[in-house]
Scaffold this motif. Structure first.
Motif, PDB file in Angstrom:
ATOM      1  N   TYR A 181       0.815  -1.213   0.000  1.00 59.26           N
ATOM      2  CA  TYR A 181       0.000   0.000   0.000  1.00 59.26           C
ATOM      3  C   TYR A 181       0.846   1.259   0.000  1.00 59.26           C
ATOM      4  O   TYR A 181       0.405   2.292  -0.487  1.00 59.26           O
ATOM      5  CB  TYR A 181      -1.075   0.000   1.092  1.00 59.26           C
ATOM      6  CG  TYR A 181      -0.648  -0.017   2.519  1.00 59.26           C
ATOM      7  CD1 TYR A 181      -0.204   1.129   3.144  1.00 59.26           C
ATOM      8  CD2 TYR A 181      -0.740  -1.182   3.259  1.00 59.26           C
ATOM      9  CE1 TYR A 181       0.162   1.122   4.475  1.00 59.26           C
ATOM     10  CE2 TYR A 181      -0.381  -1.199   4.601  1.00 59.26           C
ATOM     11  CZ  TYR A 181       0.064  -0.052   5.199  1.00 59.26           C
ATOM     12  OH  TYR A 181       0.411  -0.061   6.509  1.00 59.26           O
ATOM     13  N   ARG A 227      -0.030   3.831  -3.005  1.00 60.90           N
ATOM     14  CA  ARG A 227      -0.361   5.224  -2.694  1.00 60.90           C
ATOM     15  C   ARG A 227       0.602   6.192  -3.361  1.00 60.90           C
ATOM     16  O   ARG A 227       0.199   7.233  -3.889  1.00 60.90           O
ATOM     17  CB  ARG A 227      -0.341   5.451  -1.184  1.00 60.90           C
ATOM     18  CG  ARG A 227      -1.465   4.788  -0.447  1.00 60.90           C
ATOM     19  CD  ARG A 227      -1.286   4.950   1.038  1.00 60.90           C
ATOM     20  NE  ARG A 227      -2.283   4.195   1.775  1.00 60.90           N
ATOM     21  CZ  ARG A 227      -2.273   4.035   3.081  1.00 60.90           C
ATOM     22  NH1 ARG A 227      -1.312   4.577   3.807  1.00 60.90           N
ATOM     23  NH2 ARG A 227      -3.207   3.336   3.681  1.00 60.90           N
ATOM     24  N   ASP A 245      -5.917  -0.450   5.325  1.00 57.30           N
ATOM     25  CA  ASP A 245      -7.099   0.083   4.652  1.00 57.30           C
ATOM     26  C   ASP A 245      -7.692   1.183   5.514  1.00 57.30           C
ATOM     27  O   ASP A 245      -7.127   1.569   6.520  1.00 57.30           O
ATOM     28  CB  ASP A 245      -8.126  -1.019   4.391  1.00 57.30           C
ATOM     29  CG  ASP A 245      -8.525  -1.757   5.657  1.00 57.30           C
ATOM     30  OD1 ASP A 245      -7.985  -1.439   6.723  1.00 57.30           O
ATOM     31  OD2 ASP A 245      -9.369  -2.657   5.578  1.00 57.30           O
ATOM     32  N   GLN A 286      -6.928   5.026   2.368  1.00 62.27           N
ATOM     33  CA  GLN A 286      -6.683   4.075   1.280  1.00 62.27           C
ATOM     34  C   GLN A 286      -7.842   4.099   0.285  1.00 62.27           C
ATOM     35  O   GLN A 286      -7.628   3.989  -0.912  1.00 62.27           O
ATOM     36  CB  GLN A 286      -6.470   2.668   1.831  1.00 62.27           C
ATOM     37  CG  GLN A 286      -6.107   1.642   0.791  1.00 62.27           C
ATOM     38  CD  GLN A 286      -4.711   1.799   0.234  1.00 62.27           C
ATOM     39  OE1 GLN A 286      -3.897   2.566   0.719  1.00 62.27           O
ATOM     40  NE2 GLN A 286      -4.421   1.064  -0.808  1.00 62.27           N
ATOM     41  N   HIS A 289      -7.414   6.743  -2.188  1.00 60.97           N
ATOM     42  CA  HIS A 289      -6.443   6.379  -3.227  1.00 60.97           C
ATOM     43  C   HIS A 289      -7.038   5.396  -4.232  1.00 60.97           C
ATOM     44  O   HIS A 289      -6.741   5.473  -5.422  1.00 60.97           O
ATOM     45  CB  HIS A 289      -5.174   5.826  -2.586  1.00 60.97           C
ATOM     46  CG  HIS A 289      -4.295   6.894  -2.051  1.00 60.97           C
ATOM     47  ND1 HIS A 289      -4.494   7.458  -0.816  1.00 60.97           N
ATOM     48  CD2 HIS A 289      -3.238   7.543  -2.593  1.00 60.97           C
ATOM     49  CE1 HIS A 289      -3.587   8.386  -0.619  1.00 60.97           C
ATOM     50  NE2 HIS A 289      -2.820   8.468  -1.688  1.00 60.97           N
ATOM     51  N   TYR A 290      -7.869   4.467  -3.773  1.00 62.63           N
ATOM     52  CA  TYR A 290      -8.557   3.579  -4.721  1.00 62.63           C
ATOM     53  C   TYR A 290      -9.469   4.385  -5.648  1.00 62.63           C
ATOM     54  O   TYR A 290      -9.538   4.125  -6.848  1.00 62.63           O
ATOM     55  CB  TYR A 290      -9.400   2.535  -3.987  1.00 62.63           C
ATOM     56  CG  TYR A 290      -8.612   1.479  -3.263  1.00 62.63           C
ATOM     57  CD1 TYR A 290      -7.440   0.952  -3.774  1.00 62.63           C
ATOM     58  CD2 TYR A 290      -9.063   0.988  -2.044  1.00 62.63           C
ATOM     59  CE1 TYR A 290      -6.729  -0.014  -3.104  1.00 62.63           C
ATOM     60  CE2 TYR A 290      -8.366   0.011  -1.365  1.00 62.63           C
ATOM     61  CZ  TYR A 290      -7.202  -0.484  -1.899  1.00 62.63           C
ATOM     62  OH  TYR A 290      -6.506  -1.451  -1.223  1.00 62.63           O
TER      63      TYR A 290
END
Length: 138
Positions: free
Chosen positions: A33, A37, A105, A109, A112-113
């Motif tokens: 991650y 990111r 998560d 996060q 960012h998704y």
């Protein structure tokens, strides 16, 4: 040139599943991650610079107008909005938004998704780009 760099970063984000940082406490999670990111943030920066300096006048607005009409975009946007509202109004909103090192998560996060989703839709306008992305992810 800047749009190509943004696309490169989006292609590179696919390889986040292969990242392992053995020096961290959770080697199979943290690196993935962090890398994702970072690459998505770079793609956003390159896309923003492309929009500011290289894009034809009105090109990004045309793409955004086209995007806002799609039911999938609306559904994903509503889901992310509800997710962020749930993390803000959670019992421990700090933990809900930032999450922890083990899980990676949380609201941050999820943002960012969502940026990844949005950048894919805004930059990959031709079918060949999507084919390359699917080939890289296979």
């Amino acid at each position: 040139m800047l749009l190509k760099l943004a696309k490169f970063c989006l292609y590179a984000s696919i390889f986040s599943v292969a990242i392992v940082l053995p020096s961290t406490f959770f080697p199979f999670i943290g690196g993935k991650y962090y890398f994702f990111r970072t690459v998505v943030s770079l793609a956003l920066a390159f896309f923003g610079l492309w929009w500011a300096f290289e894009a034809p006048v009105g090109e990004v607005l045309r793409r955004l107008r086209k995007l806002f009409r799609h039911p999938l975009f609306i559904a994903v946007s509503l889901f992310v909005l509800v997710y962020l509202l749930a993390s803000i109004f959670a019992v421990d909103s700090h933990a809900a938004f930032w999450s922890n090192f083990e899980r990676g998560d949380g609201g941050f996060q999820m943002v960012h998704y969502y940026l990844f989703f949005l950048l894919l839709l805004l930059t990959f306008q031709e079918p060949e780009s999507w084919k390359k992305l699917f080939i890289l992810s296979a």
